[in-house]
Motif scaffolding. Sequence first.
Motif, PDB file in Angstrom:
ATOM      1  N   ARG A 157       0.834  -1.199   0.000  1.00  0.00           N
ATOM      2  CA  ARG A 157       0.000   0.000   0.000  1.00  0.00           C
ATOM      3  C   ARG A 157       0.873   1.254   0.000  1.00  0.00           C
ATOM      4  O   ARG A 157       0.562   2.241  -0.665  1.00  0.00           O
ATOM      5  CB  ARG A 157      -0.916  -0.016   1.223  1.00  0.00           C
ATOM      6  N   THR A 189       3.816   5.552  -5.775  1.00  0.00           N
ATOM      7  CA  THR A 189       3.694   5.499  -7.226  1.00  0.00           C
ATOM      8  C   THR A 189       2.632   6.475  -7.708  1.00  0.00           C
ATOM      9  O   THR A 189       2.830   7.177  -8.705  1.00  0.00           O
ATOM     10  CB  THR A 189       3.342   4.073  -7.685  1.00  0.00           C
ATOM     11  N   ASN A 238       2.209   1.683  -3.502  1.00  0.00           N
ATOM     12  CA  ASN A 238       1.174   2.179  -4.406  1.00  0.00           C
ATOM     13  C   ASN A 238       0.935   3.662  -4.191  1.00  0.00           C
ATOM     14  O   ASN A 238       0.704   4.399  -5.155  1.00  0.00           O
ATOM     15  CB  ASN A 238      -0.123   1.400  -4.211  1.00  0.00           C
TER      16      ASN A 238
END
Length: 64
Positions: free
Chosen positions: A32, A38, A35
Amino acid sequence: MAREPEYPKDAPVEGGAPQQAAASAKAVDPARKLNFKTGVAVGIGSAAIVAALLYANKSRKKDR
């Protein structure tokens, strides 16, 4: 702020004890985190591309 309810130690509580639920909510999954990083990078990159395109087209508007 309301107090958290207190349960007898021998009584079963649905969904686990409140302390367990709070501990699992605070635990952060490494995927998580990756992500999120990103997503932030993609957002910054797309904003930079838009800014570059706006700046590049700025000189063309003066020629008319």
